[in-house]
Motif scaffolding. Structure first.
Motif, PDB file in Angstrom:
ATOM      1  N   ALA D  61       0.830  -1.214   0.000  1.00 33.59           N
ATOM      2  CA  ALA D  61       0.000   0.000   0.000  1.00 33.59           C
ATOM      3  C   ALA D  61       0.862   1.260   0.000  1.00 33.59           C
ATOM      4  CB  ALA D  61      -0.931  -0.004   1.222  1.00 33.59           C
ATOM      5  N   LEU D  62       1.935   1.254   0.768  1.00 30.66           N
ATOM      6  CA  LEU D  62       2.795   2.448   0.817  1.00 30.66           C
ATOM      7  C   LEU D  62       3.554   2.632  -0.498  1.00 30.66           C
ATOM      8  CD1 LEU D  62       4.239   2.315   4.456  1.00 30.66           C
ATOM      9  CD2 LEU D  62       2.604   3.978   3.535  1.00 30.66           C
ATOM     10  N   THR D  63       3.958   1.527  -1.114  1.00 30.39           N
ATOM     11  CA  THR D  63       4.647   1.626  -2.405  1.00 30.39           C
ATOM     12  C   THR D  63       3.703   2.240  -3.439  1.00 30.39           C
ATOM     13  OG1 THR D  63       5.963  -0.324  -1.881  1.00 30.39           O
ATOM     14  CG2 THR D  63       5.869   0.327  -4.203  1.00 30.39           C
ATOM     15  N   ALA D  64       2.462   1.782  -3.444  1.00 26.71           N
ATOM     16  CA  ALA D  64       1.503   2.313  -4.421  1.00 26.71           C
ATOM     17  C   ALA D  64       1.271   3.804  -4.204  1.00 26.71           C
ATOM     18  CB  ALA D  64       0.175   1.549  -4.307  1.00 26.71           C
ATOM     19  N   TRP D  65       1.359   4.257  -2.969  1.00 27.18           N
ATOM     20  CA  TRP D  65       1.099   5.670  -2.660  1.00 27.18           C
ATOM     21  C   TRP D  65       2.356   6.527  -2.824  1.00 27.18           C
ATOM     22  CZ3 TRP D  65       2.726   8.649   1.790  1.00 27.18           C
ATOM     23  CH2 TRP D  65       2.140   9.921   1.855  1.00 27.18           C
ATOM     24  N   GLY D  66       3.460   6.081  -2.214  1.00 26.34           N
ATOM     25  CA  GLY D  66       4.637   6.966  -2.164  1.00 26.34           C
ATOM     26  C   GLY D  66       5.848   6.485  -2.948  1.00 26.34           C
ATOM     27  N   GLY D  67       5.725   5.312  -3.559  1.00 27.11           N
ATOM     28  CA  GLY D  67       6.837   4.822  -4.365  1.00 27.11           C
ATOM     29  C   GLY D  67       7.897   4.106  -3.550  1.00 27.11           C
ATOM     30  N   ASP D  68       8.805   3.475  -4.266  1.00 28.84           N
ATOM     31  CA  ASP D  68       9.872   2.703  -3.624  1.00 28.84           C
ATOM     32  C   ASP D  68      10.748   3.569  -2.726  1.00 28.84           C
ATOM     33  OD1 ASP D  68       9.172   0.306  -4.672  1.00 28.84           O
ATOM     34  OD2 ASP D  68      10.556   0.406  -6.370  1.00 28.84           O
ATOM     35  N   ASP D  69      10.975   4.807  -3.138  1.00 26.12           N
ATOM     36  CA  ASP D  69      11.846   5.683  -2.352  1.00 26.12           C
ATOM     37  C   ASP D  69      11.291   5.900  -0.951  1.00 26.12           C
ATOM     38  OD1 ASP D  69      13.774   5.953  -4.212  1.00 26.12           O
ATOM     39  OD2 ASP D  69      13.391   8.063  -4.671  1.00 26.12           O
ATOM     40  N   LEU D  70       9.997   6.126  -0.876  1.00 27.55           N
ATOM     41  CA  LEU D  70       9.395   6.324   0.442  1.00 27.55           C
ATOM     42  C   LEU D  70       9.564   5.067   1.296  1.00 27.55           C
ATOM     43  CD1 LEU D  70       7.649   8.186   2.301  1.00 27.55           C
ATOM     44  CD2 LEU D  70       5.698   6.799   1.554  1.00 27.55           C
ATOM     45  N   VAL D  71       9.340   3.918   0.671  1.00 32.03           N
ATOM     46  CA  VAL D  71       9.444   2.661   1.434  1.00 32.03           C
ATOM     47  C   VAL D  71      10.870   2.483   1.951  1.00 32.03           C
ATOM     48  CG1 VAL D  71       9.285   0.136   1.245  1.00 32.03           C
ATOM     49  CG2 VAL D  71       7.468   1.593   0.316  1.00 32.03           C
ATOM     50  N   LYS D  72      11.854   2.939   1.148  1.00 30.91           N
ATOM     51  CA  LYS D  72      13.240   2.845   1.625  1.00 30.91           C
ATOM     52  C   LYS D  72      13.483   3.737   2.841  1.00 30.91           C
ATOM     53  CE  LYS D  72      15.370   1.353  -2.636  1.00 30.91           C
ATOM     54  NZ  LYS D  72      15.667   1.927  -3.952  1.00 30.91           N
ATOM     55  N   ARG D  73      12.738   4.818   2.954  1.00 34.54           N
ATOM     56  CA  ARG D  73      12.871   5.716   4.116  1.00 34.54           C
ATOM     57  C   ARG D  73      11.971   5.279   5.281  1.00 34.54           C
ATOM     58  NH1 ARG D  73      11.963   9.476  -0.014  1.00 34.54           N
ATOM     59  NH2 ARG D  73      10.105  10.335   0.957  1.00 34.54           N
ATOM     60  N   THR D  74      11.333   4.126   5.123  1.00 35.57           N
ATOM     61  CA  THR D  74      10.366   3.671   6.134  1.00 35.57           C
ATOM     62  C   THR D  74      10.942   2.541   6.986  1.00 35.57           C
ATOM     63  OG1 THR D  74       8.537   4.259   4.665  1.00 35.57           O
ATOM     64  CG2 THR D  74       8.041   2.701   6.443  1.00 35.57           C
ATOM     65  N   THR D  75      10.684   2.616   8.270  1.00 29.30           N
ATOM     66  CA  THR D  75      11.054   1.530   9.187  1.00 29.30           C
ATOM     67  C   THR D  75       9.795   0.758   9.562  1.00 29.30           C
ATOM     68  OG1 THR D  75      12.850   2.890  10.051  1.00 29.30           O
ATOM     69  CG2 THR D  75      12.177   1.002  11.384  1.00 29.30           C
ATOM     70  N   PHE D  76       9.845  -0.553   9.373  1.00 31.00           N
ATOM     71  CA  PHE D  76       8.694  -1.405   9.669  1.00 31.00           C
ATOM     72  C   PHE D  76       8.991  -2.195  10.941  1.00 31.00           C
ATOM     73  CE2 PHE D  76       8.577  -0.640   5.131  1.00 31.00           C
ATOM     74  CZ  PHE D  76       7.236  -0.447   4.845  1.00 31.00           C
TER      75      PHE D  76
END
Lengths: 357, 357, 357, 357
Positions: D61-76
């Protein structure tokens, strides 16, 4: 002496009605040894008290019938876990003094029982513990009046070191307080007594590690309530009375139908050409212990046996229990798991008591 | 059209590497139908999300490979529960358009798939729901291009009414929101379509009660996430391509080794005179559904299957799973439980897909 | 008469050493009533036999000490489930005949016990069963020598109809054989006797359905082993001896710290200005029963209490058990779950016994 | 930069609707760091895949919204286990670049994130692993732009050595492959970076043994799927934007209501004279980690926390979860267990994020 073996059902772990109905056939004064090998139906986890409840119920009932002396001559082997195609039940073993001796030229079922001295806490889980097991097995062999080669199955009950003060790291590490570790010690001790295991290899670091070192005729159970080693041994003895014999077999894994059938054939059972047992009434008792390979695989397939919220022993019992019931056509089979040092890794062993022709 | 059936392993529910390796052999544009029949390895309780995780993973991987259109032609049948001698795995079914038709005189494996309209909440668990199942089975029969008698196995996936407002007592009572009830409706609907169940007996009070009323060629699964009925049907069709055939059998109970062997013999498999399967490589897929008698007994013995902290389906799967693996020698068998209206009480059914000679 | 209440620990369900040490203070001949209210530590599922084991152990020990007559004057209330911040323990209630009467102007703790006739199978789970509960509560009120308004807490133990032949659909449906249903009947029966529930609303369809109908001073337990209704009732009676009093309170939900504190304040306990209990030594016993809303929500949040592999009662006990222990500073609190008809949906009730000033 | 913290609910582990509704308020291009701290609702055992399912769903869901770059800046940071009075939910942390800087004289919530290199198998569970944790914490401190003393809470996610070939006995023994051992290493590494633990005492034999050696501001989680160390750190930084602050506290045990209240008071919350929280709306997040004493006792009472079929962490979470919810009046609290080297034996730690006045 003649050994009688009777399977009896239980409506719940506290139910002794069927047991007492069967035992009432005997004269307590002529019973040399009594043994109960029982499967109870709790959750088979640390908070399963069905075993204690069943033992207390059986002891109370037997005391009322035969007195304290009889109970002292009785071995209580209670084990939990009746998953799948297993029924909660017990085997009653009665070793009765005969009026007349058996035929000297045929071997018949004999029982030997023995109990060790109380073990000290620091002894538990050490080679000294294994030596005590070995000595107690020898005592039981003598009690049965047989030679080592006559022994078909040694049932070992051995204490668990349930508590290690956190300030001291025991030899063997924290594993040493586990049930598997305790079984490991018991199995190697029995293996030494049976001449199947080289005593020199029974060292601290071998327990639960050197898994290819194993006995071949021992089933081991552990109990944290126990403070000594108890042995019940089954053998075929020349001159014994009765009409029963015992046969032992090996299992390659926990779905080894062929291994079970080979044992039954060796015991004299007959199968038709579609592989169906023809004479199930001949079988008086089935005892099986099976395990799973250390990596959890079975016939080349990954299983969830070691990676499940359900303890691995339950998976194993349910699998081999289904196989056994499908062959003999009854759910009255005594099935247990964890074969550490009792079989090669992933393997198992089995025994049956049958009526001799 | 030719149906290919491939068993693939999973390292965990999210693992699609083996699936995608196998599916990559095919041209997505020539795939008429794709179906995945998968066993996942969660705890198989209400809070097991391994099925949803595996479905999402497979959908994502298949979409990336074959696009949305392929996924629309795909049936996803995921089920949890891999106790004992079962491996977590899947069967990949590919119905491929052929260059040349099959031989007209031999029957070969065919697949038919269909999906119903969305069911309204109040319809779920009613005879109207069963009628929708029946109609969807008929659609799948047409999709497979076969007659009713050619059908070997109907796999039904059917919604559960997961929530009933507490102010209204539904017809069927609170049972109606259970998975068993939903399966009951699905089974009787399929039975009507197959001519095995009289439509006049499919009334509200019959579901999960009139247990002797049952289909003979249906395996039913339920899912609370589902809002429609999905059918995947397996049949043997004259003129179909490929080299596979399917055979169906009946099981007397969850340890019925003879029932499994009879089915395998009918499918052309050979056993030696010790009852051992000679040609396991011929078997491409095994599908089994087994149950337990309403009173929990098995071959005259009490079991703990219905009186344990472990759900009865796990006991049943582990028992029959052990039996099946002991016969075919592999843990790659699709095994499920609860046979309400899919077999007589306590019975089961089985099917195998084999390579035709 | 004076009532003594003593909390005693158990090392395991079969351990009666602390119980017997405490009971030995009394003269069995002067004990009018004995009651044990005990929490045992099994898995609290259908295959938990810790309760039966503990009861058998306690009965055996009490019989050896005080004889059969004492055991006949004893009420055994054993319940499983000690999750989280709870300790497995028991409350020993001894109602002792006094040399001198108590002060007539102050009310002190009194006990009343009663047992109904054996219920017939078809009666269980019907309004007739509720009437028997009501009558037995009245008998216990008389036994305690108090009026209805003096009653603080009625503890009801009531049988479960554990088996319904599958050929007959009982009024109330298959729900009727559940523990919750049995508790529902017990609670409404007690509510009628206490004047809290209108007898005309106690109809078959109300049980476990009309959830806003509820008693306010009853905690109900069920047991499939039971064939009659047993009541132990706690009240404050003018002229009773001893120095104990009981106070009852209501809980809004299973995290209602304020409800527990209000009850303790009403009982005379003191809290400092940071909300900490100043006089924990005053509290002799804590009894709590809590529930969860039918939709599983708590303070507006979804919970997993009703959608988990762990039974909802365990979740509830662990939550309120943590809250209670955090307030009173001990884990010796008797905590149980399922408040069907004993409180509004999702609510609960509580009671404490304290030393009077 | 300003940190926003938003609690969002989930209908099931795969549900991202509430998460995406909240995240949509932000401009992905201006998000410096995103972090999700989530509780999922599986069975919390080895076969719980709810965490993996939730992570895959959120990543998709986050990739679809903010792209791969955002996911790279995200901590899960996903953790299972929502027993009792806990709701399955997540905290969304957004560190947003501001138009204007915050007030320089007041400290506000800041986030720092860092990830280590991939660890080699033999490194895992050794002092070298702890050094990598320490270095990664330092990287996260730098990322947050704070000093060591500003750090309120370090959340550590650290790999587990999931497989040791049976032929080699690792230093640390078979314990080394456990989750507890991995947490031990992570906690001591974080403690070194925070100046709370003396590096010289971080030796192989200390892990999970020298339990009085502990950090004070670290919560550690482990994951067998992880191959590197991940850190999310919360601090109060002078000049940070936003209106949030974080406060840390210590817990004496898993029912320490006073410890929780002291932390809330220190954070500026107000309690009335009956001990009730007056301003619950001020609390934006609650994070708690609690443990149980090695001998399983609590306030001098034996518990079943370490002697139950239910894993000890579930007991602990349910107890402290009930206590926390009873104080703050909501079930949206992030609660976890196992405080090895994160608190004294049996103790715990807690943190709250509140709106500054």
């Amino acid at each position: 002496m003649s050994v009688h073996v009777i399977a009896y059902d239980t409506a719940n772990p506290g139910d002794t009605s069927s047991l007492m109905m069967h035992v009432a056939r005997f004269d307590p004064g002529r019973i040399r040894r009594l043994a109960l090998l029982v499967k109870t139906e709790g959750n088979s986890e640390v908070n399963d008290f069905s075993r204690e409840y069943a033992m207390l119920s059986a002891q109370t009932a037997l005391t009322a019938w035969g007195g304290d002396d009889l109970v002292k001559r009785t071995t209580f082997l209670f084990s939990t876990g009746c998953e799948g195609a297993m029924t909660p039940f017990g085997y009653l073993f009665v070793d009765e003094e005969d009026a007349a001796p058996g035929a000297p030229d045929s071997k018949r079922l004999a029982i030997g029982c023995a109990r060790s001295r109380v073990l000290a806490g620091p002894e538990i889980g050490t080679p000294a513990h294994a030596d005590i097991v070995a000595q107690t097995v020898k005592d039981a062999i003598r009690d049965a009046g047989v030679g080592v080669d006559d022994v078909a199955l040694v049932i070992v009950k051995t204490p668990v070191m349930s508590h290690v003060p956190s300030t001291e790291a025991p030899a063997g590490g924290s594993k040493r307080i586990t049930s598997a570790y305790s079984k490991a010690v018991g199995a190697l001790g029995a293996g030494v007594a049976l001449g199947e295991v080289d005593r020199r290899r029974v060292v601290q670091d071998a327990f639960d590690v050197d898994l290819h070192l194993h006995a071949r005729r021992a089933m081991v159970f552990s109990g944290s309530e126990l403070d000594c080693v108890e042995i019940m041994l089954l053998a075929n003895r020349a001159g014994a009375g009765g009409d029963l014999r015992i046969e032992t077999g090996q299992l390659a894994d926990c779905i080894d139908a062929d291994g079970l059938k080979d044992m039954l054939r060796n015991a004299g059972c007959v199968f038709d050409d579609r592989g169906r047992l023809c004479d199930p009434e001949k079988i008086v008792a089935m005892l099986i212990k099976a395990g799973i390979a250390p990596d959890g695989s079975l016939r080349g397939c990954r299983t969830t046996i070691k990676t499940s919220h359900i303890d691995m022993d339950k998976h194993v019992r349910a699998a081999i229990g289904g196989v056994a019931a499908s062959i003999v056509g009854t759910c009255r089979n005594f099935i247990s798991a964890n074969t550490v040092h009792q079989a090669p890794p992933g393997g198992g062993l089995c025994a049956c008591i049958v009526r001799a022709p």
